[in-house]
Design an enzyme around this catalytic site. Structure first.
Site, PDB file in Angstrom:
ATOM      1  N   GLU A  26      -2.541   2.264  -6.789  1.00 40.77           N
ATOM      2  CA  GLU A  26      -3.654   1.848  -7.640  1.00 40.77           C
ATOM      3  C   GLU A  26      -3.145   0.992  -8.788  1.00 40.77           C
ATOM      4  OE1 GLU A  26      -6.692   5.641  -7.118  1.00 40.77           O
ATOM      5  OE2 GLU A  26      -5.319   5.627  -8.826  1.00 40.77           O
ATOM      6  N   CYS A  27      -3.788  -0.123  -9.025  1.00 42.88           N
ATOM      7  CA  CYS A  27      -3.587  -0.994 -10.178  1.00 42.88           C
ATOM      8  C   CYS A  27      -2.122  -1.368 -10.385  1.00 42.88           C
ATOM      9  CB  CYS A  27      -4.199  -0.368 -11.431  1.00 42.88           C
ATOM     10  SG  CYS A  27      -4.584  -1.595 -12.719  1.00 42.88           S
ATOM     11  N   GLY A  28      -1.414  -0.737 -11.316  1.00 42.44           N
ATOM     12  CA  GLY A  28      -0.007  -1.043 -11.506  1.00 42.44           C
ATOM     13  C   GLY A  28       0.805  -0.841 -10.236  1.00 42.44           C
ATOM     14  N   LEU A  52      -0.372  -1.306  -7.194  1.00 41.53           N
ATOM     15  CA  LEU A  52      -0.660  -2.503  -6.405  1.00 41.53           C
ATOM     16  C   LEU A  52       0.227  -3.655  -6.850  1.00 41.53           C
ATOM     17  CD1 LEU A  52      -2.330  -4.554  -4.696  1.00 41.53           C
ATOM     18  CD2 LEU A  52      -4.021  -4.534  -6.522  1.00 41.53           C
ATOM     19  N   LEU A  60      -5.175  -0.678  -4.219  1.00 46.83           N
ATOM     20  CA  LEU A  60      -6.410  -1.086  -4.885  1.00 46.83           C
ATOM     21  C   LEU A  60      -6.149  -1.387  -6.351  1.00 46.83           C
ATOM     22  CD1 LEU A  60      -7.075   1.815  -3.112  1.00 46.83           C
ATOM     23  CD2 LEU A  60      -9.358   0.876  -3.427  1.00 46.83           C
TER      24      LEU A  60
END
Length: 471
Positions: free
Chosen positions: A337-339, A341, A438
């Site tokens: 997730e986020c970082g 990704l 994501l």
């Protein structure tokens, strides 16, 4: 289904607006209450990762995220009940202003909504630095705006003197029946530095001196016993006989989940980890910054954080980047997730324009922007089967980042995002082999079935990659 009344002393710390000082006041109270020998359960309203990290360092207990929009009343109550069962009282830090949420006309996603869901009294934090009698009008308005929200007291922040505090106290007492429990003085030594996504994280730098100073200040200028009394004034919390979310570990640990945890990756909802444990996961922590390789696990889980600030160090650890890439190439299950990704892309370009080599599973580069952030609640609908479940699965989360993906090849998206109002905002969820990454952070409590799907995918991946792992 029969209901169970539960005695759970609790108090929400709410601000009149963002920046009023909720986090400073919350940390000061947590530190002072712990010094008084109380077991204090911290919680945070909204999709925040940084404040709960500081809560945990101060209290020694994991802080829980509670959110009306992402989770709803029954799940919020289940999480709160589980977390607070062995605590003397709970302190719940609000988000933004008391009535601010995902709608300008309703309380959805606000601290006020959570206060009603938990039947929790509210202590209002007011920045008293530039007012006197106007504080009475402000306190009166917040206390009367929604009769279903029980505002019980006021605490002033950034008040320089006892004399100024007395003016504020007397003004509020003359116009309301609210308890005025004290104040905090402005003190740069009590401030935690911030950056583009908020405060510095608790894991990044030692805050021991800051926390100690906050406790001393609270003890000196706040009536801590009165704060305790306000928390104990909360009505019994009525819960269903069977909780909406079971966080107790009742299954054997049959799946090993490697969770990236260090200064670059530390954004995880505590209940996501506990839901994984309850479903049979053994959590194994590792550090992409420090470790030479990944642990022997069935699933890698990369949360968010600040990989852009540690780009040089992450790039320098070529050994673990190679191990992660090989794990993905042989069919290992990876969820990010986020970082996380950003770390799985080919490179991160930081705000100074420097390019840092990353893992290379995702055919894109993550490029930091100096302006223009992506922020908001997200409904995530799976448009294809993936690690989180079958097509059509819906869960809720939040998005907050300054970076964008610049594709260097074809990207396969398996999720569609919509905002809090249901408006489409684009795709998410890049899938490659058995890697799913994501930008949005999901709270598994919004759709508990995803935990079983995620661990099921890890078990199947373990079977498929077993020959390569044991060769």
């Amino acid at each position: 289904m029969s209901a169970r009344p539960m005695h759970r002393p609790r108090l929400i710390i709410a601000g009149t607006h963002s920046g009023a000082g909720k986090t400073t006041v919350t940390l000061a109270l947590l530190a002072a209450l712990k010094e008084n020998g109380l077991v204090v359960q911290p919680c945070k309203a909204g999709p925040d990762f940084i404040d709960p990290g500081h809560h945990q360092v101060v209290t020694g207990r994991p802080s829980r995220n509670l959110d009306g929009w992402m989770l709803g009343e029954t799940v919020n109550r289940a999480i709160f009940s589980h977390a607070s069962a062995d605590a003397d009282l709970s302190i719940i830090e609000g988000m933004m202003g008391l009535f601010d949420g995902s709608s300008p006309t309703q309380d959805k996603g606000s601290t006020a909504e959570l206060a009603k869901q938990l039947q929790a009294p509210v202590l209002l934090v007011i920045d008293g630095s530039a007012m006197a009698r106007s504080a009475a009008a402000m306190a009166f308005g917040y206390a009367k705006f929604d009769p279903a929200v029980r505002v019980v007291g006021v605490l002033f922040n950034r008040v320089k003197s006892e004399g100024h505090y007395r003016l504020l106290r007397d003004a509020v007492r003359s116009a309301t029946d609210l308890e005025v429990v004290g104040y905090l003085e402005p003190d740069p030594a009590m401030a935690i530095a911030d950056r583009h996504l908020g405060l510095r994280t608790a894991i990044e730098e030692g805050q021991g001196e800051v926390y100690a100073r906050l406790a001393q200040s609270a003890t000196r200028t706040i009536d801590v016993n009165r704060v305790i009394a306000l928390a104990r004034s909360a009505d019994d919390l009525v819960l269903p006989a069977e909780p909406a979310l079971d966080l107790s570990v009742s299954q054997p640990q049959t799946v090993r989940v490697g969770v990236a945890y260090d200064a670059a990756f530390c954004f995880y909802y505590q209940d996501n980890l506990e839901m994984l444990k309850a479903a049979g996961a053994e959590i194994v922590l590792f550090s992409p910054l420090r470790d030479a390789t990944i642990p022997d696990v069935d699933l890698l889980y990369f949360g968010g954080g600040y990989p852009e600030l540690y780009g040089e160090a992450l790039a320098a650890n070529a050994a673990i980047r190679s191990a992660i890439r090989a794990f993905s190439e042989r069919g290992g299950a990876i969820y990010a997730e986020c970082g996380g990704l950003m770390y799985l892309t080919q490179a991160i370009r930081d705000m100074a324009g420097h390019r840092h080599e990353m893992v290379g599973v995702i055919s894109a580069e993550a490029v930091m922007r100096k302006a223009g952030m992506t922020l908001g609640y997200r409904t995530v609908r799976l448009t294809q089967p993936c690690l989180l479940g079958p097509e059509g699965t819906v869960l809720r989360g939040h998005e907050f980042h300054y970076s964008l993906l610049e594709p260097t090849g074809e990207l396969q998206y398996v999720c569609a995002l919509s905002d809090a109002d249901g408006k489409p905002v684009g795709p998410d969820g890049v899938m490659r082999r058995k890697t799913l990454a994501l930008y949005s952070h999901q709270h598994f409590g919004s759709c508990p079935d995803v935990v079983g799907h995620l661990l099921g995918a890890a078990r199947r991946a373990r079977r498929d990659v077993a020959p390569a792992r044991t060769a």
